[in-house]
Scaffold this active site. Sequence first.
Site, PDB file in Angstrom:
ATOM      1  N   MET A 191       0.840  -1.222   0.000  1.00  0.00           N
ATOM      2  CA  MET A 191       0.000   0.000   0.000  1.00  0.00           C
ATOM      3  C   MET A 191       0.864   1.257   0.000  1.00  0.00           C
ATOM      4  SD  MET A 191      -2.791  -1.370   2.786  1.00  0.00           S
ATOM      5  CE  MET A 191      -1.516  -2.008   3.885  1.00  0.00           C
TER       6      MET A 191
ATOM      7  N   GLN B 153     -11.144   2.873   0.083  1.00  0.00           N
ATOM      8  CA  GLN B 153     -10.887   4.223   0.607  1.00  0.00           C
ATOM      9  C   GLN B 153     -11.794   5.237  -0.086  1.00  0.00           C
ATOM     10  OE1 GLN B 153      -6.728   4.857  -0.177  1.00  0.00           O
ATOM     11  NE2 GLN B 153      -6.040   3.823   1.680  1.00  0.00           N
TER      12      GLN B 153
ATOM     13  N   THR C  17       1.810   1.647   6.054  1.00  0.00           N
ATOM     14  CA  THR C  17       1.210   2.800   5.408  1.00  0.00           C
ATOM     15  C   THR C  17       0.641   3.685   6.495  1.00  0.00           C
ATOM     16  OG1 THR C  17      -0.643   3.522   4.010  1.00  0.00           O
ATOM     17  CG2 THR C  17      -0.876   1.410   5.073  1.00  0.00           C
ATOM     18  N   ASN C  18       0.588   4.988   6.242  1.00  0.00           N
ATOM     19  CA  ASN C  18       0.009   5.907   7.221  1.00  0.00           C
ATOM     20  C   ASN C  18      -1.511   5.920   7.170  1.00  0.00           C
ATOM     21  OD1 ASN C  18       2.282   7.845   8.531  1.00  0.00           O
ATOM     22  ND2 ASN C  18       2.889   7.256   6.474  1.00  0.00           N
ATOM     23  N   THR C  19      -2.075   6.019   5.967  1.00  0.00           N
ATOM     24  CA  THR C  19      -3.520   6.181   5.836  1.00  0.00           C
ATOM     25  C   THR C  19      -4.296   5.047   6.482  1.00  0.00           C
ATOM     26  OG1 THR C  19      -3.278   7.450   3.790  1.00  0.00           O
ATOM     27  CG2 THR C  19      -5.413   6.395   4.172  1.00  0.00           C
TER      28      THR C  19
ATOM     29  N   CYS D 199       3.251   9.971   4.445  1.00  0.00           N
ATOM     30  CA  CYS D 199       2.838   8.917   3.519  1.00  0.00           C
ATOM     31  C   CYS D 199       4.109   8.154   3.204  1.00  0.00           C
ATOM     32  CB  CYS D 199       2.214   9.499   2.253  1.00  0.00           C
ATOM     33  SG  CYS D 199       1.795   8.244   1.028  1.00  0.00           S
ATOM     34  N   THR D 200       4.040   6.843   3.209  1.00  0.00           N
ATOM     35  CA  THR D 200       5.267   6.059   3.128  1.00  0.00           C
ATOM     36  C   THR D 200       5.953   6.140   1.773  1.00  0.00           C
ATOM     37  OG1 THR D 200       3.877   4.099   2.724  1.00  0.00           O
ATOM     38  CG2 THR D 200       4.673   4.455   4.977  1.00  0.00           C
ATOM     39  N   GLU D 201       5.303   6.773   0.782  1.00  0.00           N
ATOM     40  CA  GLU D 201       5.961   6.974  -0.515  1.00  0.00           C
ATOM     41  C   GLU D 201       6.698   8.312  -0.626  1.00  0.00           C
ATOM     42  OE1 GLU D 201       3.125   3.822  -1.016  1.00  0.00           O
ATOM     43  OE2 GLU D 201       2.730   5.887  -0.422  1.00  0.00           O
TER      44      GLU D 201
END
Length: 230
Positions: free
Chosen positions: A10, A52, A83-85, A196-198
């Site tokens: 994700m 989502q 993932t943060n979300t 956000c992990t990206e």
Amino acid sequence: MKTIGIIGGMSWESSVSYYRQINRGIAAALGGLHSAKLVLYSVDFAEIEALQSDGDWQRAGTMLADAARALEGAGAELVLIATNTMQKVASQVSEAIGVPLLHIADATAARLSVAGIDRIGLLGTRFTMEQAFYRERLQTRGIEVLVPDDPGRALVDRVIYRELCLGRVEPASREAYLEIIDELASRGAQGVILGCTEIGLLVTQSDTRVPLFDTTRIHADAAVEKALES
């Protein structure tokens, strides 16, 4: 060493960063040929993103809870949602397993406290920037959270989903992010969370003088520390 379970995919772009960072952390701590004991459950992000968008967080939570149970069944002794979300469904996941769930916002708050930060900027998806599930986790630790204005939030979110999650790193988007980071600093932010992990694929500390807190690295480091606890 405890076995780490990662709910990833994700997106898978950031899951690669998790795998690399955790293994490097274990190697740095233990030396030699050591690497992490790790189990990865990688979901289909298209399915999660659709939930989502539909606001069906209950179904999304069920999917991640199933993944967490699978990890525990495979021997994981602690679990990360990479993932943060999707920390929005952390309680649903935590209740499904009998091993600890390491929350990314808690790890980030601990790092901010060590750094003496009490006012921080936050970049992430619209869900992370606008909803309470993440910001309140920091605010309960006495940390004020600032987010970009609406056009800024729209830009940050668009770059995440339409570029970074697809492996695209665009110089123009980096410049736009750096402008937003500077704006947050001008409002009094003592640093900015790459929530956000990206985002760490696009912006790094070498790009700005504003202190950056990369949640992928922070979460991975916390997992290493937890895995090596006696």
